[in-house]
Design an enzyme around this catalytic site. Structure first.
Site, PDB file in Angstrom:
ATOM      1  N   ASP A  60       0.840  -1.193   0.000  1.00  0.00           N
ATOM      2  CA  ASP A  60       0.000   0.000   0.000  1.00  0.00           C
ATOM      3  C   ASP A  60       0.875   1.243   0.000  1.00  0.00           C
ATOM      4  OD1 ASP A  60      -2.461   1.382   0.278  1.00  0.00           O
ATOM      5  OD2 ASP A  60      -1.878   1.804   2.340  1.00  0.00           O
ATOM      6  N   THR A  93      -3.342   4.869  -3.769  1.00  0.00           N
ATOM      7  CA  THR A  93      -2.295   5.647  -3.110  1.00  0.00           C
ATOM      8  C   THR A  93      -0.977   5.578  -3.864  1.00  0.00           C
ATOM      9  OG1 THR A  93      -1.973   3.754  -1.697  1.00  0.00           O
ATOM     10  CG2 THR A  93      -3.240   5.550  -0.814  1.00  0.00           C
ATOM     11  N   THR A  94      -0.706   4.443  -4.491  1.00  0.00           N
ATOM     12  CA  THR A  94       0.522   4.358  -5.275  1.00  0.00           C
ATOM     13  C   THR A  94       0.358   5.187  -6.546  1.00  0.00           C
ATOM     14  OG1 THR A  94       0.628   2.094  -4.515  1.00  0.00           O
ATOM     15  CG2 THR A  94       2.230   2.747  -6.139  1.00  0.00           C
ATOM     16  N   ASP A 390      -8.622  -1.167   2.118  1.00  0.00           N
ATOM     17  CA  ASP A 390      -8.736  -0.552   0.791  1.00  0.00           C
ATOM     18  C   ASP A 390     -10.039  -0.978   0.127  1.00  0.00           C
ATOM     19  OD1 ASP A 390      -6.262   0.448   1.225  1.00  0.00           O
ATOM     20  OD2 ASP A 390      -5.377  -0.249  -0.656  1.00  0.00           O
TER      21      ASP A 390
END
Ligand code: ADP
Ligand code: MG
Length: 544
Positions: A60, A93-94, A390
């Site tokens: 994550d 998020t990446t 997530d």
């Protein structure tokens, strides 16, 4: 000759100008490189060991960035956007870090050649606006009419969110659980009403969803075994009262001159405890939960009266029970009346793996559920929890916004095409800048290919061609090492993730571009830099 003007404290480190900007961009690039390989279903995980030797394995972006402990002031911006993406939508998020880094990388040559950062910023804003319009136009709204359809849609989104995680092999299993958990909530979909408990051991498939509250059996005293372990229609007293004989001799000094008087003191203590217990019993409760310890006398007392008790219940579990079952947490035994008791249809204590769990099901008030996760190593369980988080966030988002786009780089390729088409219609520097941002968007499909070991150039060329011919949902197909219509392949993501990720990435890029000077005060207690003085760094554009 001008006299030297001392403006800042000695030892202050300042750097400014173009080199400063370039150095900031380079710092962001190194951060991006740190998370780059984690993107996508074939992304790798990172193992991060902190100064205490605690190891975390994660895929994550937000978690990795948090643990990296970045000190570079400009690069910290990227950590912040990853965190905000995590808080706002929970996934992507990446991607957000990658996009911000790539935007910066693409505009870097322009900055180096002397284009004013303001012009670059303007172009980024314009590109962002075009992207937003296009996403909103393309996003497919899913009709809410049929429950079945909505469920399938949610499961697909959850599966896509999980396909890049450690648990991707079990994604079908977990996407059902996640959707069940979220659908059991009420309209506001409060996240803290889904409890996640981890029990080491067993296999992932042994994980289960309890509709209601569940928590680990707390420490208990003798007499506990005799208490009944299941009730139908039970009344629950929620307390913040210590039900234990206090050894008052530790706290107070009492002078007694004979045994009788001492006995009186002891009796009084017992009496106080028994009074409290009697009041709780009279209220009609079957189950007594307390944040504070419940000692052996009390445990025995309750067991004799066919009541179940648990002390030292964690605060969050007690609160969740209160929200779910109603009632109030009492701090004195005097006011316990039937009206402050919680209620649930079924209570039982059940064995899960090596632990015993207290389960409250059929709670009338709030809708709540608890996921009991099983699995091998502790790090593995923790990463599973993060991945489920997530997925849960994605399902919540999709329920709220119910519009989706295709993932796997499809939407990014389409946006890239739109920007490139637009850039051809305008003149001047902006044309080149918008085209550069269009190229920046391609980082997502390219990275997905790279991480899977595919030939990125080849696949990107195919994608560009398809999109030019109107195949707007074509993206990387991870299983076939080719491209395919990812909308049909059911690689779906809520459009809100993409909207948020692009906005945050563009904002971060603009912010970094608008900084042209960093002034760093010397650390308190540190001697000023040797040979310091004002003249040194000022105006020399010394990178930080
Ligand atoms: P993030 O932290 O940004 O969510 P992930 O590692 O979860 O990063 O990767 C998300 C990317 O992987 C998205 O661009 C998504 O579209 C893509 N993706 C997810 N599942 C698939 C799939 N089955 N095929 C192709 N791409 C996928
Ligand atoms: Mg993801």
């Amino acid at each position: 000759m001008q006299p030297q003007i001392v403006l800042l404290k000695e030892g202050t480190d300042t750097s400014q100008g173009k080199p400063q900007l370039i150095s900031n961009i380079n710092a962001c690039q190194s951060i991006v490189d740190a998370v780059r390989t984690t993107l996508g279903p074939r992304g790798m995980d990172k193992l991060i060991v902190n100064s205490q030797g605690k190891a975390t394995i994660s895929n994550d972006g937000a978690t990795i960035m948090k643990l990296l402990d970045i000190v570079h002031p400009a690069a910290k911006t990227l950590v912040d956007i990853a965190k905000s993406q995590d808080a706002e939508v929970g996934d992507g998020t990446t991607s957000v870090v990658l996009l911000a880094g790539e935007f910066l990388k693409q505009v870097k040559p322009f900055i180096e050649e002397g284009v004013h950062p303001r012009i670059v910023i303007k172009a980024i804003r314009k590109a962002l606006q075009l992207c937003m319009e296009k996403i909103n136009e393309m996003a497919v709204r899913i009709e809410k009419q049929s429950k079945e359809e909505q469920r399938t849609l949610l499961e697909k989104c959850a599966a896509t969110a999980m396909s890049s995680k450690l648990i991707h092999q079990q994604k079908d299993f977990f996407s059902k659980i996640v959707v069940d958990a979220v659908l059991s909530l009420d309209e506001l979909l409060p996240l803290n009403m889904i409890g996640i408990k981890k029990v080491a051991g067993g296999s992932l498939e042994e994980s289960q969803l309890v509709s209601g509250v569940a928590f680990k059996k707390t420490f208990s005293y003798a007499g506990f075994e005799m208490a009944p372990k299941s009730y139908e229609k039970c009344k629950i007293a929620l307390l913040n009262i210590e039900l234990e004989l206090k050894a008052e001799r530790d706290n107070a000094e009492i002078r007694v001159d004979n045994v009788k008087e001492y006995q009186k003191v002891v009796d009084a203590e017992w009496q106080i405890l028994y009074n409290k217990l009697a009041k709780i019993h009279e209220s009609g409760a079957n189950v007594v939960l307390s944040k504070l310890p419940i000692g052996d006398v009390a445990t025995q007392y309750f067991a004799d009266r066919n009541m179940f008790c648990a002390g030292r219940v964690p605060d969050e579990d007690l609160k969740r029970t209160m929200k779910a079952c109603g009632g109030a947490v009492m701090t004195t035994a005097n006011d316990i009346k039937p009206s402050v008791l919680g209620f649930c249809e079924r209570f039982e204590e059940r064995q899960v793996g090596g632990d015993r769990f207290n389960l409250f099901q059929g709670c009338p008030n709030a809708k709540t559920s608890t996921l009991i996760l099983r699995g091998g190593a502790e790090q593995f369980l923790e990463e599973t929890e993060r991945s489920l988080h997530d997925a849960i966030m994605i399902v919540r988002r999709t329920i709220k916004h119910d519009s989706v786009v295709a993932g796997g780089g499809a939407i990014e390729m389409e946006l890239s095409k739109v920007l490139r088409d637009y850039s051809r219609t305008i003149a001047g520097k902006e044309q080149l800048l918008i085209a550069a941002i269009a190229k920046g968007l391609e980082v997502i499909p390219r990275q997905l290919c790279d991480n899977a070991g595919f030939d990125a150039t080849n696949i990107l060329n195919k994608l560009r061609q398809k999109h030019a011919q109107g195949g707007q949902w074509f993206g990387v197909d991870i299983t076939k090492e080719d491209i395919s219509d990812n909308f049909e392949q059911c690689v779906w993501e809520p459009s809100i993730i993409k909207i948020n990720a692009l906005t945050a990435a563009a904002e971060a890029a603009c912010m970094i571009l608008s900084v042209d000077e960093t002034i760093k005060s010397p650390k308190a207690g540190e001697p000023p830099m040797a040979g310091g003085g004002m003249g040194m760094g000022r105006g020399m554009g010394r990178p930080m």
